[in-house]
Motif scaffolding. Sequence first.
Motif, mmCIF file in Angstrom:
data_model
loop_
_atom_site.group_PDB
_atom_site.id
_atom_site.type_symbol
_atom_site.label_atom_id
_atom_site.label_comp_id
_atom_site.label_asym_id
_atom_site.label_seq_id
_atom_site.Cartn_x
_atom_site.Cartn_y
_atom_site.Cartn_z
ATOM 1 N N ILE A 183 0.866 -1.182 0.000
ATOM 2 C CA ILE A 183 0.000 0.000 0.000
ATOM 3 C C ILE A 183 0.897 1.224 0.000
ATOM 4 O O ILE A 183 1.678 1.429 0.940
ATOM 5 C CB ILE A 183 -0.929 0.035 1.227
ATOM 6 N N GLY A 184 0.804 2.049 -1.032
ATOM 7 C CA GLY A 184 1.712 3.181 -1.139
ATOM 8 C C GLY A 184 3.136 2.686 -1.234
ATOM 9 O O GLY A 184 3.458 1.825 -2.065
ATOM 10 N N GLU A 185 3.990 3.173 -0.377
ATOM 11 C CA GLU A 185 5.392 2.769 -0.372
ATOM 12 C C GLU A 185 5.694 1.741 0.701
ATOM 13 O O GLU A 185 6.855 1.408 0.929
ATOM 14 C CB GLU A 185 6.286 4.000 -0.181
ATOM 15 N N ARG A 186 4.667 1.202 1.365
ATOM 16 C CA ARG A 186 4.876 0.274 2.461
ATOM 17 C C ARG A 186 4.386 -1.120 2.098
ATOM 18 O O ARG A 186 3.462 -1.274 1.298
ATOM 19 C CB ARG A 186 4.146 0.743 3.731
ATOM 20 N N VAL A 187 5.006 -2.126 2.705
ATOM 21 C CA VAL A 187 4.519 -3.497 2.644
ATOM 22 C C VAL A 187 4.206 -3.902 4.077
ATOM 23 O O VAL A 187 5.090 -3.919 4.938
ATOM 24 C CB VAL A 187 5.549 -4.456 2.021
ATOM 25 N N LEU A 188 2.932 -4.227 4.333
ATOM 26 C CA LEU A 188 2.462 -4.485 5.692
ATOM 27 C C LEU A 188 1.851 -5.879 5.779
ATOM 28 O O LEU A 188 1.127 -6.313 4.874
ATOM 29 C CB LEU A 188 1.409 -3.448 6.094
ATOM 30 N N PRO A 189 2.099 -6.583 6.884
ATOM 31 C CA PRO A 189 1.514 -7.924 7.042
ATOM 32 C C PRO A 189 0.063 -7.873 7.482
ATOM 33 O O PRO A 189 -0.403 -6.891 8.072
ATOM 34 C CB PRO A 189 2.396 -8.552 8.121
ATOM 35 N N LEU A 190 -0.661 -8.943 7.204
ATOM 36 C CA LEU A 190 -2.018 -9.120 7.706
ATOM 37 C C LEU A 190 -2.257 -10.596 7.926
ATOM 38 O O LEU A 190 -1.556 -11.448 7.351
ATOM 39 C CB LEU A 190 -3.051 -8.570 6.728
ATOM 40 N N GLN A 191 -3.216 -10.908 8.796
ATOM 41 C CA GLN A 191 -3.574 -12.295 9.085
ATOM 42 C C GLN A 191 -5.051 -12.507 8.766
ATOM 43 O O GLN A 191 -5.897 -11.684 9.141
ATOM 44 C CB GLN A 191 -3.316 -12.651 10.554
ATOM 45 N N ILE A 192 -5.335 -13.592 8.067
ATOM 46 C CA ILE A 192 -6.711 -13.963 7.744
ATOM 47 C C ILE A 192 -7.027 -15.284 8.438
ATOM 48 O O ILE A 192 -6.302 -16.259 8.270
ATOM 49 C CB ILE A 192 -6.920 -14.118 6.227
ATOM 50 N N GLU A 193 -8.073 -15.291 9.240
ATOM 51 C CA GLU A 193 -8.535 -16.510 9.894
ATOM 52 C C GLU A 193 -9.634 -17.135 9.033
ATOM 53 O O GLU A 193 -10.620 -16.467 8.685
ATOM 54 C CB GLU A 193 -9.089 -16.204 11.285
ATOM 55 N N MET A 194 -9.449 -18.433 8.683
ATOM 56 C CA MET A 194 -10.425 -19.143 7.867
ATOM 57 C C MET A 194 -11.120 -20.216 8.695
ATOM 58 O O MET A 194 -10.462 -20.969 9.424
ATOM 59 C CB MET A 194 -9.736 -19.782 6.663
ATOM 60 N N GLU A 195 -12.437 -20.278 8.597
ATOM 61 C CA GLU A 195 -13.238 -21.310 9.256
ATOM 62 C C GLU A 195 -14.249 -21.854 8.256
ATOM 63 O O GLU A 195 -15.033 -21.086 7.682
ATOM 64 C CB GLU A 195 -13.971 -20.742 10.473
ATOM 65 N N GLU A 196 -14.189 -23.169 8.025
ATOM 66 C CA GLU A 196 -15.104 -23.844 7.107
ATOM 67 C C GLU A 196 -15.080 -23.196 5.721
ATOM 68 O O GLU A 196 -16.115 -22.985 5.070
ATOM 69 C CB GLU A 196 -16.521 -23.854 7.660
ATOM 70 N N GLY A 197 -13.873 -22.854 5.282
ATOM 71 C CA GLY A 197 -13.679 -22.328 3.941
ATOM 72 C C GLY A 197 -14.025 -20.879 3.739
ATOM 73 O O GLY A 197 -14.014 -20.393 2.596
ATOM 74 N N ALA A 198 -14.316 -20.138 4.804
ATOM 75 C CA ALA A 198 -14.687 -18.724 4.692
ATOM 76 C C ALA A 198 -13.907 -17.903 5.713
ATOM 77 O O ALA A 198 -13.534 -18.409 6.784
ATOM 78 C CB ALA A 198 -16.189 -18.546 4.916
ATOM 79 N N PRO A 199 -13.623 -16.647 5.422
ATOM 80 C CA PRO A 199 -12.919 -15.807 6.403
ATOM 81 C C PRO A 199 -13.808 -15.528 7.606
ATOM 82 O O PRO A 199 -15.021 -15.327 7.465
ATOM 83 C CB PRO A 199 -12.617 -14.519 5.622
ATOM 84 N N SER A 200 -13.213 -15.533 8.797
ATOM 85 C CA SER A 200 -13.965 -15.237 10.015
ATOM 86 C C SER A 200 -13.531 -13.915 10.638
ATOM 87 O O SER A 200 -14.324 -13.244 11.294
ATOM 88 C CB SER A 200 -13.804 -16.364 11.032
ATOM 89 N N ILE A 201 -12.270 -13.518 10.448
ATOM 90 C CA ILE A 201 -11.775 -12.225 10.912
ATOM 91 C C ILE A 201 -10.458 -11.937 10.201
ATOM 92 O O ILE A 201 -9.731 -12.858 9.815
ATOM 93 C CB ILE A 201 -11.579 -12.192 12.452
ATOM 94 N N ILE A 202 -10.183 -10.665 9.992
ATOM 95 C CA ILE A 202 -8.910 -10.236 9.404
ATOM 96 C C ILE A 202 -8.255 -9.237 10.343
ATOM 97 O O ILE A 202 -8.916 -8.329 10.859
ATOM 98 C CB ILE A 202 -9.112 -9.608 8.009
ATOM 99 N N ARG A 203 -6.950 -9.439 10.564
ATOM 100 C CA ARG A 203 -6.156 -8.521 11.376
ATOM 101 C C ARG A 203 -5.070 -7.918 10.500
ATOM 102 O O ARG A 203 -4.348 -8.651 9.817
ATOM 103 C CB ARG A 203 -5.520 -9.253 12.568
ATOM 104 N N MET A 204 -4.954 -6.598 10.527
ATOM 105 C CA MET A 204 -3.985 -5.909 9.676
ATOM 106 C C MET A 204 -3.052 -5.044 10.505
ATOM 107 O O MET A 204 -3.470 -4.383 11.458
ATOM 108 C CB MET A 204 -4.688 -5.006 8.659
#
Length: 298
Positions: free
Chosen positions: A105-126
């Motif tokens: 994003i812009g000039e930065r590269v930032l990590p994020l975590q995606i939690e998957m439950e039963e094949g669908a995302p349940s929460i995203i942390r950025m």
Amino acid sequence: MPFPFALVDVFSETPLTGNPLAVVWEADDLSVENMRGIAREFNQSETTFVLRPDAQGADRRLRSFTPTGAEVVGAGHNALGAWWLLAATNQLCLAEGSATLRQEIGERVLPLQIEMEEGAPSIIRMSQASPLFGEILDELTELTAALGLKPGDLDTSLPTQVVSTGAGHLMVPARNAVAVDSAEPDAPRLRQILQKIGGQGCYLFSLDPVAPESLAYTRFFNPTVGIWEDPATGSAAGPLACHLAARGVIAESAEVVIEQGRSMGRSSLITVHVGTEQVHIAGTCVVTAEGRLRVPTP
């Protein structure tokens, strides 16, 4: 040439609440002029375009534009909603459990975590950038008037200060939720104040929340990029948590919930974790529509 798009309600689990976001993916053949025209067409506070990354180690590159054509580079609802859409439509090939990815994003590269439950995302942390504390506004008379408030509506026990975790916004403490709801900003007047102090948007908040699980009740105005009011702003919620931690209102390592959007009929809850070096925001989304754009390309 058709380009797939979706509408995503961010920081909510209920359709037609939260912050609506338009997401266009497979967007590499779109010019910047195309992107600005599409953002104007959707007329959401932001439209995000998903591209192949330029930076080494990034999984996707995101570019986001407001209806007036301004590009924004904060990691807020514009990014969280895009990743939710990619996960929900099986474009990331994620297994059950937690996956870590990296966004450019812009000039930065930032990590994020995606939690998957039963094949669908349940929460995203950025992750957002480390906080930067900017100018403090000591004279509040003009700001009070620009927000359409009365003398005494702002809380002087906390400073009014520009804080950034990727985008610098002016944190403005109000006396209570009633004062927050009564704000009727004069956009040109507020824009002048923000430009003078080096802030992009104005985050009016009180520590008098309505939702029982939240710490703060907020509204966000961003006339510098043509946004009258935004119902959920991750790029402002992160700085607010850092602002409160720096002033000892919350612990230096704490998780809090910020409430926004109620006055617009689009209630949103933004979870923010303040760490020692980085800020993390988290939330859920719901995809409300999908379709295809047919626009000319260069």
